[in-house]
Scaffold this active site. Structure first.
Site, PDB file in Angstrom:
ATOM      1  N   ASP A  71      -4.225  -5.988   5.011  1.00  0.00           N
ATOM      2  CA  ASP A  71      -5.269  -6.814   5.630  1.00  0.00           C
ATOM      3  C   ASP A  71      -5.182  -8.263   5.171  1.00  0.00           C
ATOM      4  O   ASP A  71      -5.532  -9.163   5.917  1.00  0.00           O
ATOM      5  CB  ASP A  71      -6.647  -6.241   5.272  1.00  0.00           C
ATOM      6  CG  ASP A  71      -6.872  -4.904   5.961  1.00  0.00           C
ATOM      7  OD1 ASP A  71      -6.592  -4.824   7.167  1.00  0.00           O
ATOM      8  OD2 ASP A  71      -7.286  -3.938   5.282  1.00  0.00           O
TER       9      ASP A  71
ATOM     10  N   ASN B 185       0.854  -1.194   0.000  1.00  0.00           N
ATOM     11  CA  ASN B 185       0.000   0.000   0.000  1.00  0.00           C
ATOM     12  C   ASN B 185       0.885   1.237   0.000  1.00  0.00           C
ATOM     13  O   ASN B 185       2.107   1.133   0.049  1.00  0.00           O
ATOM     14  CB  ASN B 185      -0.971  -0.021   1.189  1.00  0.00           C
ATOM     15  CG  ASN B 185      -0.223  -0.051   2.502  1.00  0.00           C
ATOM     16  OD1 ASN B 185       0.518   0.862   2.825  1.00  0.00           O
ATOM     17  ND2 ASN B 185      -0.413  -1.126   3.271  1.00  0.00           N
TER      18      ASN B 185
ATOM     19  N   PRO C 295      -2.620 -11.445  10.393  1.00  0.00           N
ATOM     20  CA  PRO C 295      -2.892 -11.236  11.820  1.00  0.00           C
ATOM     21  C   PRO C 295      -3.098  -9.747  12.089  1.00  0.00           C
ATOM     22  O   PRO C 295      -2.499  -8.912  11.416  1.00  0.00           O
ATOM     23  CB  PRO C 295      -1.614 -11.733  12.494  1.00  0.00           C
ATOM     24  CG  PRO C 295      -0.560 -11.665  11.444  1.00  0.00           C
ATOM     25  CD  PRO C 295      -1.251 -11.894  10.135  1.00  0.00           C
TER      26      PRO C 295
ATOM     27  N   LYS D  90     -10.829  -3.530  18.789  1.00  0.00           N
ATOM     28  CA  LYS D  90      -9.424  -3.947  18.855  1.00  0.00           C
ATOM     29  C   LYS D  90      -8.952  -4.117  20.295  1.00  0.00           C
ATOM     30  O   LYS D  90      -7.902  -4.697  20.530  1.00  0.00           O
ATOM     31  CB  LYS D  90      -8.529  -2.906  18.176  1.00  0.00           C
ATOM     32  CG  LYS D  90      -8.912  -2.619  16.743  1.00  0.00           C
ATOM     33  CD  LYS D  90      -7.888  -3.158  15.789  1.00  0.00           C
ATOM     34  CE  LYS D  90      -8.188  -2.686  14.388  1.00  0.00           C
ATOM     35  NZ  LYS D  90      -7.279  -3.277  13.411  1.00  0.00           N
TER      36      LYS D  90
END
Ligand code: C5P
Length: 402
Positions: free
Chosen positions: A277, A209, A304, A342
């Site tokens: 991701d 990315n 993960p 999270k």
């Protein structure tokens, strides 16, 4: 005296230059050694003799002085100090600093230094509010230059407004605070993730990315600057390693997770990496060939979640776990939900919609979301975001200790 902090004070030309004598006196009273550079303009307002008498040291002024260079080269002069302080700083020296000019000893020292720079501006209100000066101020701030003042008040020129040199006591307090800040996180360990991850398709191809790593690297630097024993786990970036930071270079999310777990225990973890991701379920061991079968189809599988893993309850859980949430809409609502999902303590939410210019850019607008607070920070550079966050982390641990 060998452990004493040292300030290189640059006195530029302005009616407030006489106040530099008081600044020197008060710095020395606090055990801070001062050496001075006096610009040609500054010498119109204050003499080398008075600066030398008050500082107890030689005063430097000439860039091309054979005697000065023999005794103390201009590079060494700029690096020998712990802090460079420009007080008073005129509009002219701010402009020259912004441009990176080196046309006298003062600006050469400022360009050659590897030390922090603090500036106390002093000028007429119109000069201060002029868009040129304000643009210079913004670029210097974005580069990490520290500012003290100017104050608002009556000016020697008879006008009123912002532009007055900060009082000597304020300047000296800012210097003292700066020197103390280096130890606020001493004894604490910090772990920071930064950059993108590269997920292999085959030995030469990968999925990645556009993350630059600027924000994560700046955070690692800011935590280290406050004295934290800092480990940075970085995906591939083009950035130099921050100073005084242990850096572990990784490529994939799996490697990043392993390096993070290997770096525990830590008191604080900041996950600023843009972790992919997904990864390719079965990366090829050999380079994929452009065969007759056409393009390969890639099966992806979840990576993960490093932040969620670090935030899991357990003996090794850092006491403060901080994540980022890059959102393009409903920033606060989505980030609040993400914090809970999270399991982390704080989320720094930022707007990365196309029009915000955040991704890959130098600025960030942050909302800090915790269990009991939601603050919006003004738009600032990523370095300033890092400094603010490090400051908040220090305050958090100080309040726990108290
Ligand atoms: O889920 P999302 O990618 O939006 O979450 C962003 C936050 O989670 C960031 O702090 C990022 O560093 C972290 N993260 C992570 N591991 C992942 C995905 C995100 O640590 N696999």
């Amino acid at each position: 005296m060998s452990n004493a902090k040292r300030v290189l004070l640059i006195v530029s030309g302005g009616i407030a230059a006489y106040k530099s004598l008081e600044v020197i006196r008060r710095l020395r009273e606090r055990g801070i050694a001062v050496r001075c550079i006096l610009t040609a303009g500054g010498a119109q307002f204050v003499t080398p003799l008075s600066l030398s008498a008050i500082s107890g040291d030689k005063v430097y002024g000439e860039l091309f002085s054979l005697t000065d260079e023999a005794e103390m080269g201009h590079i060494q002069l700029s690096r020998d100090a712990d802090l460079l302080l420009v007080a008073p700083a005129t509009a002219d020296i701010l402009a020259r600093m912004t441009q990176g000019l080196a046309n006298d000893l003062a600006t050469t020292a400022l360009l050659a230094t590897d030390k922090p720079v603090m500036v106390a501006p002093s000028m007429n209100v119109r000069m201060w509010t002029h868009p040129a000066t304000q643009a210079n101020l913004a670029s210097l701030k974005a580069r990490g230059t520290l500012f003290v003042g100017p104050n608002e008040g009556d000016m020697a020129c008879g006008e009123y407004g912002p532009g007055r040199l900060a009082e000597p006591e304020e300047i000296v307090t800012a210097v003292e605070r700066f020197f103390q800040s280096g130890s606020r996180l001493e004894g604490l360990r910090a772990l920071v993730t930064s950059g993108p991850t590269h997920e292999a398709i085959d030995p030469v191809r990968y999925i990645a990315n556009r993350s630059s790593g600027k924000q994560g690297h700046a955070i690692a630097q800011a935590l280290a600057d406050l004295g934290a024993d800092t480990t940075l786990v970085s995906g591939p970036t083009s950035l130099p390693d921050p100073e005084r930071v242990r850096v572990k270079h990784v490529r994939s999310a799996e490697e990043m997770l392993a390096a993070c777990l290997d770096s525990l225990p830590s008191d604080v973890a900041v996950c600023a990496a843009a972790v992919a991701d997904w990864k390719v379920a079965a990366a090829a061991n050999q380079k994929l060939k452009k065969g007759d079968e056409g393009p390969p189809s890639l099966t992806l599988t979840a990576n993960p979640d490093i932040l969620a893993r670090l935030a899991e309850p357990g003996a090794q859980r850092p006491r403060l776990v901080i994540g980022f949430a890059a959102e393009t809409e409903k920033v606060i609502e989505h980030a609040t939900a993400k914090r809970q999902r999270k399991g982390c303590d704080w989320i720094l939410a930022n707007d990365v919609s196309a029009e915000s210019g955040t991704f890959g850019g130098d600025d960030n607008s942050i909302h800090l979301i915790s269990a009991d607070a939601n603050e919006s920070w003004p738009r600032m550079s990523k370095r300033q975001v890092a400094a603010c966050l490090a400051e908040r982390v220090a305050t958090h641990f100080e309040s726990r200790r108290a």
